[in-house]
Design a protein around this motif. Structure first.
Motif, PDB file in Angstrom:
ATOM      1  N   GLN A 247       0.802  -1.219   0.000  1.00  0.00           N
ATOM      2  CA  GLN A 247       0.000   0.000   0.000  1.00  0.00           C
ATOM      3  C   GLN A 247       0.837   1.273   0.000  1.00  0.00           C
ATOM      4  O   GLN A 247       0.449   2.275  -0.588  1.00  0.00           O
ATOM      5  CB  GLN A 247      -0.939   0.004   1.212  1.00  0.00           C
ATOM      6  N   SER A 248       1.992   1.241   0.632  1.00  0.00           N
ATOM      7  CA  SER A 248       2.734   2.488   0.841  1.00  0.00           C
ATOM      8  C   SER A 248       4.050   2.588   0.085  1.00  0.00           C
ATOM      9  O   SER A 248       4.610   3.689  -0.035  1.00  0.00           O
ATOM     10  CB  SER A 248       3.001   2.693   2.330  1.00  0.00           C
ATOM     11  N   GLU A 249       4.581   1.460  -0.449  1.00  0.00           N
ATOM     12  CA  GLU A 249       5.922   1.486  -1.028  1.00  0.00           C
ATOM     13  C   GLU A 249       5.975   1.022  -2.484  1.00  0.00           C
ATOM     14  O   GLU A 249       7.060   0.849  -3.027  1.00  0.00           O
ATOM     15  CB  GLU A 249       6.867   0.605  -0.197  1.00  0.00           C
ATOM     16  N   MET A 250       4.837   0.870  -3.124  1.00  0.00           N
ATOM     17  CA  MET A 250       4.840   0.322  -4.481  1.00  0.00           C
ATOM     18  C   MET A 250       3.811   1.041  -5.347  1.00  0.00           C
ATOM     19  O   MET A 250       2.765   1.481  -4.870  1.00  0.00           O
ATOM     20  CB  MET A 250       4.521  -1.184  -4.425  1.00  0.00           C
ATOM     21  N   LEU A 251       4.133   1.153  -6.645  1.00  0.00           N
ATOM     22  CA  LEU A 251       3.234   1.814  -7.586  1.00  0.00           C
ATOM     23  C   LEU A 251       3.409   1.209  -8.971  1.00  0.00           C
ATOM     24  O   LEU A 251       4.520   1.123  -9.481  1.00  0.00           O
ATOM     25  CB  LEU A 251       3.544   3.321  -7.643  1.00  0.00           C
ATOM     26  N   ILE A 252       2.305   0.768  -9.577  1.00  0.00           N
ATOM     27  CA  ILE A 252       2.329   0.313 -10.965  1.00  0.00           C
ATOM     28  C   ILE A 252       2.260   1.544 -11.866  1.00  0.00           C
ATOM     29  O   ILE A 252       1.426   2.433 -11.658  1.00  0.00           O
ATOM     30  CB  ILE A 252       1.145  -0.633 -11.266  1.00  0.00           C
ATOM     31  N   THR A 253       3.134   1.605 -12.862  1.00  0.00           N
ATOM     32  CA  THR A 253       3.220   2.779 -13.743  1.00  0.00           C
ATOM     33  C   THR A 253       2.981   2.401 -15.200  1.00  0.00           C
ATOM     34  O   THR A 253       3.060   1.237 -15.579  1.00  0.00           O
ATOM     35  CB  THR A 253       4.596   3.448 -13.621  1.00  0.00           C
ATOM     36  N   SER A 254       2.690   3.400 -15.992  1.00  0.00           N
ATOM     37  CA  SER A 254       2.476   3.188 -17.422  1.00  0.00           C
ATOM     38  C   SER A 254       3.833   3.160 -18.118  1.00  0.00           C
ATOM     39  O   SER A 254       4.211   4.071 -18.862  1.00  0.00           O
ATOM     40  CB  SER A 254       1.596   4.304 -17.994  1.00  0.00           C
ATOM     41  N   GLY A 255       4.569   2.101 -17.850  1.00  0.00           N
ATOM     42  CA  GLY A 255       5.923   1.960 -18.366  1.00  0.00           C
ATOM     43  C   GLY A 255       6.941   2.587 -17.437  1.00  0.00           C
ATOM     44  O   GLY A 255       6.613   3.420 -16.575  1.00  0.00           O
ATOM     45  N   ALA A 256       8.196   2.189 -17.611  1.00  0.00           N
ATOM     46  CA  ALA A 256       9.259   2.719 -16.759  1.00  0.00           C
ATOM     47  C   ALA A 256       9.498   4.203 -16.999  1.00  0.00           C
ATOM     48  O   ALA A 256       9.791   4.955 -16.062  1.00  0.00           O
ATOM     49  CB  ALA A 256      10.551   1.931 -17.002  1.00  0.00           C
ATOM     50  N   THR A 257       9.363   4.642 -18.247  1.00  0.00           N
ATOM     51  CA  THR A 257       9.620   6.052 -18.555  1.00  0.00           C
ATOM     52  C   THR A 257       8.654   6.964 -17.817  1.00  0.00           C
ATOM     53  O   THR A 257       9.035   8.018 -17.312  1.00  0.00           O
ATOM     54  CB  THR A 257       9.546   6.298 -20.075  1.00  0.00           C
ATOM     55  N   GLN A 258       7.387   6.555 -17.734  1.00  0.00           N
ATOM     56  CA  GLN A 258       6.417   7.350 -16.962  1.00  0.00           C
ATOM     57  C   GLN A 258       6.786   7.351 -15.490  1.00  0.00           C
ATOM     58  O   GLN A 258       6.661   8.362 -14.801  1.00  0.00           O
ATOM     59  CB  GLN A 258       5.006   6.818 -17.154  1.00  0.00           C
ATOM     60  N   GLY A 259       7.279   6.210 -15.008  1.00  0.00           N
ATOM     61  CA  GLY A 259       7.717   6.142 -13.616  1.00  0.00           C
ATOM     62  C   GLY A 259       8.874   7.078 -13.332  1.00  0.00           C
ATOM     63  O   GLY A 259       8.927   7.746 -12.292  1.00  0.00           O
ATOM     64  N   ILE A 260       9.802   7.137 -14.275  1.00  0.00           N
ATOM     65  CA  ILE A 260      10.959   8.033 -14.138  1.00  0.00           C
ATOM     66  C   ILE A 260      10.517   9.491 -14.162  1.00  0.00           C
ATOM     67  O   ILE A 260      10.914  10.299 -13.309  1.00  0.00           O
ATOM     68  CB  ILE A 260      11.983   7.755 -15.257  1.00  0.00           C
ATOM     69  N   TYR A 261       9.687   9.833 -15.134  1.00  0.00           N
ATOM     70  CA  TYR A 261       9.191  11.215 -15.268  1.00  0.00           C
ATOM     71  C   TYR A 261       8.422  11.634 -14.016  1.00  0.00           C
ATOM     72  O   TYR A 261       8.631  12.724 -13.476  1.00  0.00           O
ATOM     73  CB  TYR A 261       8.295  11.316 -16.494  1.00  0.00           C
ATOM     74  N   THR A 262       7.547  10.754 -13.548  1.00  0.00           N
ATOM     75  CA  THR A 262       6.731  11.063 -12.376  1.00  0.00           C
ATOM     76  C   THR A 262       7.595  11.256 -11.144  1.00  0.00           C
ATOM     77  O   THR A 262       7.389  12.195 -10.361  1.00  0.00           O
ATOM     78  CB  THR A 262       5.713   9.939 -12.137  1.00  0.00           C
ATOM     79  N   THR A 263       8.568  10.387 -10.961  1.00  0.00           N
ATOM     80  CA  THR A 263       9.468  10.495  -9.813  1.00  0.00           C
ATOM     81  C   THR A 263      10.213  11.816  -9.816  1.00  0.00           C
ATOM     82  O   THR A 263      10.277  12.527  -8.801  1.00  0.00           O
ATOM     83  CB  THR A 263      10.469   9.323  -9.817  1.00  0.00           C
TER      84      THR A 263
END
Length: 375
Positions: free
Chosen positions: A83-99
Motif C-alpha cells: 500500500q505504501s511502497e509500491m506503484l504500478i506505472t504506465s511503463g518505466a519512462t512514466q515512472g521516471i518522469y513522475t518520480t
C-alpha cells in the motif's frame, strides 16, 4: 515559450525511419521482434471476454502488487509494503518522469551519468531542475571522484542505470560500497535507480538497490515488465520506494495517468505465476552469443556486454567518420540500423562506437551478421 527548446525527434525515431526507407534490418531501437510467449497471449485472450475493463486502483491492481512484492522478496530478500511502497506505472519512462517531477523542484540539481538514457534530462528540465552530466569511466564503470566533485548544496537526486543502457555494464559490489560511502556524506540526496534490465544479466549477477539496506530508505527503484517479459508495447512498469517518497510520487501519478491499463495488469499478474525469469536471461544470453559469433569475422571490435540486450561495437578499423554519419551510412549502404553512442552524452566525442540491439529473432541476427561482415 518552449520548456524543451532543443528537443527534436529522437535518434531512435530518426534511425528507424531511415531503416524503413532503405528496407534495412533494424537493430537500433530496443524492442524484440519475436513473438510474445504463447502462454501470455492465451491468458490475454481469455481475459478479454471477462469483466476487467474498468479502472484499477490508482496504485495498481492488488493481485499484481502482491505478485511484485513476492517477486521482490524472492529475488532480493526485501519485504515491500504494497500500500505504501509500491506503484504500478504506465511503463518505466512514466515512472521516471513522475518520480523526477515529484521530487525535483525549481533550481534543484540532478546528477546524471553519461552515457545516459535519453528521458532523464528532459524530465529534469520540465521539473525546473538542472541536469548535471558526469561521464562514466572508459570501461563505463562509475567514477566516484567525478561524482563527488559534481555534488553541491543544490544536488537533490542522483540517477543510476544498472544494468546500463546503452553499454550493458553492470555495477559490482565495490561500486556499491564506494557509492554508499559517498552518499553517507550527503544524507539529503535521493537516488533514482533505473533497473529495467534487472532480469537480463550474463556472467555477473545483477545487484539491485533492493539488496542494499544503506540505500533503500532514500531510493526509488524503477522496473519494467515491458523489458523483462518482452512486451514493450504494453507499457507497464513499477516503482518501489519508501513511504515518504512514494507519497509525493503518487500525488503526481494520479493526475498524470491515474491508473494503468487494466487488461495488461491482469494478464501480467496471472503470467507471473508461470514465467521463469532465469529462462529469459538464458534466452538473451544465447542471442548475444549468436550475434557475437556473427561479428567475429567482421572488422567491428566487439565490446563487453554484461547485461541488457544491447551490444556495443567499435568501428575504428573501418572508418574515421563520426558515429552519427557512420550509422547513417551503415543503413544506406549496408542495410543494418544501429544507434550512435554519442547521442547518450552531453558533449559528444567521436568514440567510433555503435549500439546494436540483439533482442531479435535468430534469423534476423544471422542476416544482419552477413551484412556486417561485408562492411
Amino acid at each position: 515559450m518552449s520548456k524543451l527548446p532543443n528537443v527534436t525527434s529522437s535518434i531512435f525515431s530518426v534511425m528507424s525511419q531511415l531503416a524503413n526507407q532503405h528496407h534495412a534490418i533494424n537493430l537500433s531501437q530496443g524492442f524484440p521482434n519475436f513473438p510474445v510467449d504463447e502462454k501470455l497471449l492465451q491468458i490475454s485472450e481469455r481475459l478479454l471476454t471477462t469483466n476487467i475493463h474498468q479502472y484499477t486502483p490508482m496504485i495498481g491492481l492488488p493481485a499484481l502488487l502482491k505478485k511484485v512484492a513476492f517477486l521482490t522478496e524472492k529475488n532480493y530478500q526485501r519485504k515491500v509494503d504494497i500500500q505504501s511502497e509500491m506503484l504500478i506505472t504506465s511503463g518505466a519512462t512514466q515512472g521516471i518522469y513522475t518520480t523526477i517531477n515529484a521530487l525535483v523542484k525549481n533550481g534543484d540539481e540532478v546528477i546524471i551519468l553519461d552515457p545516459s538514457y535519453d528521458s532523464y534530462v528532459p524530465s529534469v528540465k520540465v521539473a525546473g531542475g538542472l541536469p548535471v552530466r558526469v561521464s562514466l569511466n572508459e570501461d563505463y564503470s562509475p567514477n566516484f571522484n567525478k561524482i563527488a566533485a559534481a555534488i553541491t548544496s543544490k544536488t537533490k537526486l542522483i540517477i543510476i542505470n544498472n544494468p546500463h543502457n546503452p553499454t550493458g555494464k553492470i555495477w559490482n559490489e565495490t561500486d556499491f560500497t564506494d557509492f554508499e560511502a559517498l552518499l553517507d556524506l550527503h544524507p539529503k540526496i535521493n537516488l533514482l535507480s533505473d533497473e529495467v534490465y534487472e532480469y537480463i544479466s550474463f556472467k555477473h549477477q545483477h545487484i539491485s538497490v533492493n539488496n542494499r539496506p544503506k540505500l533503500i530508505n532514500r531510493s526509488i527503484i524503477v522496473s519494467s515488465f515491458g523489458k523483462s517479459l518482452h512486451v514493450t508495447g504494453w507499457k507497464v512498469g513499477y516503482l518501489i520506494a519508501p513511504e515518504n517518497l512514494m507519497k509525493e510520487i503518487k500525488k503526481i501519478h494520479q493526475f498524470l495517468v491515474f491508473s494503468v491499463n487494466s487488461i495488461a495488469q491482469h494478464a501480467i499478474s496471472e503470467y507471473l505465476d508461470i514465467v521463469n525469469f532465469e529462462n529469459i536471461a538464458k534466452m538473451y544470453a544465447k542471442k548475444k552469443e549468436l550475434f557475437q559469433e556473427q561479428l567475429k569475422h567482421s572488422r567491428f571490435e566487439i565490446l563487453p556486454s554484461e547485461g541488457t540486450y544491447f551490444q556495443l561495437v567499435n568501428y575504428k578499423n573501418i572508418s574515421t567518420k563520426n558515429d552519427v554519419d557512420f550509422a547513417k551510412e551503415l543503413i544506406v549502404k549496408h542495410g543494418v540500423a544501429a544507434i550512435p553512442i554519442s547521442v547518450f552524452y552531453k558533449s559528444p566525442s567521436n568514440k567510433c562506437i555503435l549500439r546494436f540491439c540483439f533482442a531479435k529473432t535468430d534469423t534476423t541476427l544471422i542476416e544482419s551478421g552477413k551484412k556486417l561482415i561485408q562492411v
